[in-house]
Motif scaffolding. Structure first.
Motif, PDB file in Angstrom:
ATOM      1  N   ALA A  19       0.680   4.574  -2.708  1.00 16.93           N
ATOM      2  CA  ALA A  19       0.898   5.810  -2.413  1.00 16.93           C
ATOM      3  C   ALA A  19       1.821   6.723  -3.010  1.00 16.93           C
ATOM      4  O   ALA A  19       1.534   7.279  -3.785  1.00 16.93           O
ATOM      5  CB  ALA A  19       0.551   5.877  -1.164  1.00 16.93           C
TER       6      ALA A  19
ATOM      7  N   LYS B 146       1.039  -0.839  -0.105  1.00 14.63           N
ATOM      8  CA  LYS B 146       0.060  -0.161   0.067  1.00 14.63           C
ATOM      9  C   LYS B 146       0.511   1.217   0.292  1.00 14.63           C
ATOM     10  O   LYS B 146       0.241   2.069  -0.627  1.00 14.63           O
ATOM     11  CB  LYS B 146      -0.785  -0.136   1.378  1.00 14.63           C
TER      12      LYS B 146
ATOM     13  N   GLU C 214       7.712   5.115   5.249  1.00 16.34           N
ATOM     14  CA  GLU C 214       7.275   6.256   4.193  1.00 16.34           C
ATOM     15  C   GLU C 214       8.542   6.683   3.209  1.00 16.34           C
ATOM     16  O   GLU C 214       8.343   6.496   2.098  1.00 16.34           O
ATOM     17  CB  GLU C 214       6.496   6.751   4.772  1.00 16.34           C
TER      18      GLU C 214
ATOM     19  N   ARG D 122      -1.226   5.818  -6.403  1.00 21.52           N
ATOM     20  CA  ARG D 122      -1.822   4.821  -6.662  1.00 21.52           C
ATOM     21  C   ARG D 122      -2.571   4.835  -5.089  1.00 21.52           C
ATOM     22  O   ARG D 122      -2.139   4.785  -4.054  1.00 21.52           O
ATOM     23  CB  ARG D 122      -1.642   3.608  -7.442  1.00 21.52           C
ATOM     24  N   THR D 123      -4.055   4.279  -5.400  1.00 23.09           N
ATOM     25  CA  THR D 123      -5.406   3.778  -4.133  1.00 23.09           C
ATOM     26  C   THR D 123      -5.444   2.316  -5.052  1.00 23.09           C
ATOM     27  O   THR D 123      -6.113   1.969  -5.664  1.00 23.09           O
ATOM     28  CB  THR D 123      -5.997   4.724  -4.271  1.00 23.09           C
ATOM     29  N   LEU D 124      -5.162   1.634  -3.625  1.00 19.65           N
ATOM     30  CA  LEU D 124      -4.731  -0.022  -3.554  1.00 19.65           C
ATOM     31  C   LEU D 124      -6.155  -0.261  -3.275  1.00 19.65           C
ATOM     32  O   LEU D 124      -5.886  -0.396  -1.321  1.00 19.65           O
ATOM     33  CB  LEU D 124      -3.887  -0.368  -3.449  1.00 19.65           C
ATOM     34  N   PRO D 125      -7.208  -0.724  -3.113  1.00 17.64           N
ATOM     35  CA  PRO D 125      -7.498  -0.990  -2.760  1.00 17.64           C
ATOM     36  C   PRO D 125      -7.688  -2.931  -1.471  1.00 17.64           C
ATOM     37  O   PRO D 125      -6.360  -3.483  -2.321  1.00 17.64           O
ATOM     38  CB  PRO D 125      -9.762  -1.057  -3.536  1.00 17.64           C
TER      39      PRO D 125
END
Length: 299
Positions: A234, A230, A291, A238-241
């Motif tokens: 980010a 994730k 991060e 991208r947003t990863l469900p």
């Protein structure tokens, strides 16, 4: 000024440490560290004068590969390089007056991670118990090193999974998944990991100390595979469900025999190091968060 010799000219970690120390010099505006590297692929290193170095960082060796299908000759080569060659280099260091010998071992000496849904936590009571010849070649080297002349400080470093820009192994696979997968399981495993520049800072501090001992550096927080993927997504914008509905399929794959089960357990298994083992003698080396480290790995 500290004079450092790194054995192994093609090592990912060795090259990263060299670059980190050169950047440190540039930032400080003076030559605090002088770094040389030497290949051990032929016998020419035996004619070098190791006595001019304060620390020798031994990263040369055969890296972890598919240990399932190899010949007896290949297994013997692992022991020759990872164990016997290591001992010969350390003996030369002792004979020529090097102050500190740092051996880059691996968390693999404790065996594999636990399977999906299980936990494996390394504490001070946990004894090395390698489950394959790669881990055993590292463990055998450690045992032989600890019997050497006490005049040489022997530092044994057992890092967990190392990731960073240009790294091999699991991290590039996670990057590809983060880039392409439309969704991802939300399995909650836990892994000890260390970003390569955090490891380089740890090794810098270890060199400054000149001490020996056994060290297990890691990032300041355990990381789940889902969290890492994730974070990569980010950083890529991208947003990863995350779909918990996929979790039973991961658990089913983990109990399947052969390569599928092995890959599932490797990706979603758990292996953690007790923080007390990582923040004992040397502290303050984790200069980048998860991060931040992921972003730097993708530059």
């Amino acid at each position: 000024m500290k004079r450092i010799l790194i054995t192994g000219t093609g090592s990912y970690i060795g090259n990263a440490v060299e670059q980190y120390l050169m950047t440190f010099n540039a930032r400080e505006g003076r030559e605090i560290y002088r770094v040389d590297k030497v290949s051990l692929r032929d016998a020419s290193w035996e004619n070098m004068n190791f006595g001019e170095y304060d620390s020798v960082l031994h990263v040369a060796g055969i890296a972890h590969a598919d240990v399932g299908k190899v010949s007896e000759e290949t297994k013997a080569l692992y022991y020759e390089v990872n164990c016997n060659l290591t001992l010969r280099v350390a003996q030369k260091c002792a004979a020529e007056g090097v102050g500190q010998f740092i051996y880059l071992s691996s968390i693999i000496v404790y065996g594999d991670s636990a399977g999906v849904g299980k936990k494996r936590h390394i504490t001070i009571e946990t004894q090395p118990q390698p489950v394959n010849f790669y881990g055993d070649s590292k463990w055998q080297a450690e045992q032989k090193l600890q019997k050497l002349d006490a005049s040489l400080s022997i530092a044994i470093v057992r890092p967990p999974m190392v990731y960073g820009k240009g790294s091999k192994g699991n991290f590039p696979l996670l990057v590809r998944l983060a880039e392409r997968a439309p969704f991802f399981p939300s399995i909650h495993n836990e892994r000890s990991m260390i970003y390569v520049e955090n490891l380089a800072e740890f090794l810098r501090l270890l060199i400054e100390s000149g001490e020996g001992g056994i060290y297990l550096p890691q990032n300041t927080e355990y990381t789940t595979t889902t969290q890492m993927v994730k974070a990569i997504a980010a950083a890529k914008g991208r947003t990863l469900p995350l779909w918990a509905i996929l979790n039973p399929f991961v658990r089913l794959a983990s109990v399947m025999p052969g390569k599928i089960g092995g890959l599932a357990n490797k990706a979603f298994g758990s292996l953690t190091i007790d923080y007390d083992l990582s923040d004992k003698e040397i502290t303050g080396y984790c200069i980048y968060s998860l991060e931040e480290s992921v972003k730097r790995s993708l530059l």
